[in-house]
Write a protein that holds these residues in place. Structure first.
Motif, mmCIF file in Angstrom:
data_model
loop_
_atom_site.group_PDB
_atom_site.id
_atom_site.type_symbol
_atom_site.label_atom_id
_atom_site.label_comp_id
_atom_site.label_asym_id
_atom_site.label_seq_id
_atom_site.Cartn_x
_atom_site.Cartn_y
_atom_site.Cartn_z
ATOM 1 N N GLY A 1 0.821 -1.198 0.000
ATOM 2 C CA GLY A 1 0.000 0.000 0.000
ATOM 3 C C GLY A 1 0.857 1.250 0.000
ATOM 4 O O GLY A 1 0.632 2.198 -0.779
ATOM 5 N N LEU A 2 1.882 1.276 0.844
ATOM 6 C CA LEU A 2 2.794 2.414 0.912
ATOM 7 C C LEU A 2 3.669 2.498 -0.346
ATOM 8 O O LEU A 2 3.993 3.589 -0.815
ATOM 9 C CB LEU A 2 3.674 2.300 2.159
ATOM 10 N N LEU A 3 4.039 1.347 -0.887
ATOM 11 C CA LEU A 3 4.833 1.322 -2.119
ATOM 12 C C LEU A 3 4.053 1.946 -3.278
ATOM 13 O O LEU A 3 4.580 2.767 -4.028
ATOM 14 C CB LEU A 3 5.224 -0.126 -2.452
ATOM 15 N N VAL A 4 2.799 1.564 -3.416
ATOM 16 C CA VAL A 4 1.965 2.108 -4.495
ATOM 17 C C VAL A 4 1.729 3.607 -4.290
ATOM 18 O O VAL A 4 1.753 4.381 -5.243
ATOM 19 C CB VAL A 4 0.623 1.343 -4.574
ATOM 20 N N GLN A 5 1.528 4.025 -3.048
ATOM 21 C CA GLN A 5 1.378 5.449 -2.755
ATOM 22 C C GLN A 5 2.616 6.230 -3.192
ATOM 23 O O GLN A 5 2.517 7.325 -3.759
ATOM 24 C CB GLN A 5 1.145 5.667 -1.263
ATOM 25 N N ALA A 6 3.787 5.668 -2.930
ATOM 26 C CA ALA A 6 5.045 6.329 -3.310
ATOM 27 C C ALA A 6 5.170 6.430 -4.824
ATOM 28 O O ALA A 6 5.620 7.440 -5.368
ATOM 29 C CB ALA A 6 6.229 5.560 -2.739
ATOM 30 N N LEU A 7 4.751 5.376 -5.530
ATOM 31 C CA LEU A 7 4.788 5.377 -6.994
ATOM 32 C C LEU A 7 3.859 6.462 -7.546
ATOM 33 O O LEU A 7 4.231 7.233 -8.439
ATOM 34 C CB LEU A 7 4.380 4.000 -7.521
ATOM 35 N N GLN A 8 2.667 6.532 -6.990
ATOM 36 C CA GLN A 8 1.681 7.514 -7.457
ATOM 37 C C GLN A 8 2.103 8.946 -7.130
ATOM 38 O O GLN A 8 1.811 9.870 -7.885
ATOM 39 C CB GLN A 8 0.319 7.204 -6.843
#
Length: 267
Positions: free
Chosen positions: A183-190
């Motif tokens: 979840g945090l990884l995807v947030q960072a990507l976005q």
């Protein structure tokens, strides 16, 4: 920095909860008056009438919160295992580090959390028959110029810690930024904190499927298969879990679950 702080706080909270549960377990075993595990259908359960499942939440579409409930592909399977045991499902949010090292099984009957079966993990826990094939992929912002793993070297690449994606990045010479959950990884990507993310196709593909700013630029055939983990030597539970997986395969339910959560892409 904000994402890093959030990841650290979440990791600490999960770790504290796990340590507390472990302490209670040790206390119960140390005084000679410990209560034996409850039995359901010939299988011993940690809590009477409940199948306690450790899972790293959120990890869409495998397990995540929606309308106050934990849902997802893994949760559908967990519910079926619980049903076959005549038990209620009790989901415990645990860090993936605790799950993949087997530590989580001190407080849970099984771990169901998109766990890739590896020789290292098999040395500390037993696995069910595989229920999903799940290779790795590199997802990047379309404006990053990244078209392959070689292009990603020297760029900001994110991975989830303690996963096969993190290990693969390390083996390929990628100095990746590690996140406590996807979840945090995807947030960072976005948010543009990282230029690309390396992880399992099922999760990252699901995360970017409706966002034209991102695309999967390279896949890696690692032969990964996902399994349900039980405590080493717990053959009774393993047999029950495998029985449920066979039933779901034979009656077509597992295929329906895959279509519901992944569309037609899952294997």
């Amino acid at each position: 920095m904000q994402l890093k702080s959030l990841a650290t706080a979440k990791m600490s909270a999960k770790a504290a909860a796990l340590l507390a549960a472990g302490a209670l377990t040790l206390t119960a075993c140390g005084g000679g008056s410990s209560t034996p595990a409850a039995s359901e259908g010939g299988v011993k359960l940690i809590n009477a009438g409940k199948l306690t499942v450790c899972s790293d939440i959120p990890y869409e579409p495998f397990e995540f919160q929606k309308d106050g409930k934990t849902v997802g592909f893994d949760i559908d399977i967990a519910n079926e295992v619980a049903k076959d045991l005549g038990a209620e499902l009790n989901t415990v949010d645990s860090s993936f580090e605790a799950i993949e090292t087997g530590t989580a099984l001190t407080q849970c009957d099984v771990s169901i959390s998109s766990i890739s079966i590896t020789d290292t993990r098999k040395s500390v826990m037993d696995f069910s028959t595989p229920y999903l094939d799940d290779d790795l992929t590199l997802v990047a912002n379309t404006g990053s110029g990244i078209k392959s793993l070689d292009d990603a070297k020297g760029k900001k690449v994110g991975v989830q810690q303690a996963t096969t994606g993190a290990e693969y990045a390390k083996d390929k010479g990628i100095e990746a930024q590690q996140f406590e959950d996807t979840g945090l990884l995807v947030q960072a990507l976005q948010a543009g904190t990282v230029d690309a993310a390396l992880g399992n196709q099922s999760v990252l593909g699901y995360a970017i499927k409706d966002d034209p700013k991102f695309k999967s630029v390279e896949d890696f055939a690692t032969g990964e298969k996902l399994g349900i983990a039980v405590k080493k030597g717990n053959t009774a539970m393993l047999e029950k879990v495998n029985g449920t997986l066979k039933r779901l395969t034979d009656d077509g339910s597992l295929e329906k679950f895959k279509t519901t959560w992944f569309g037609q892409t899952a294997k």
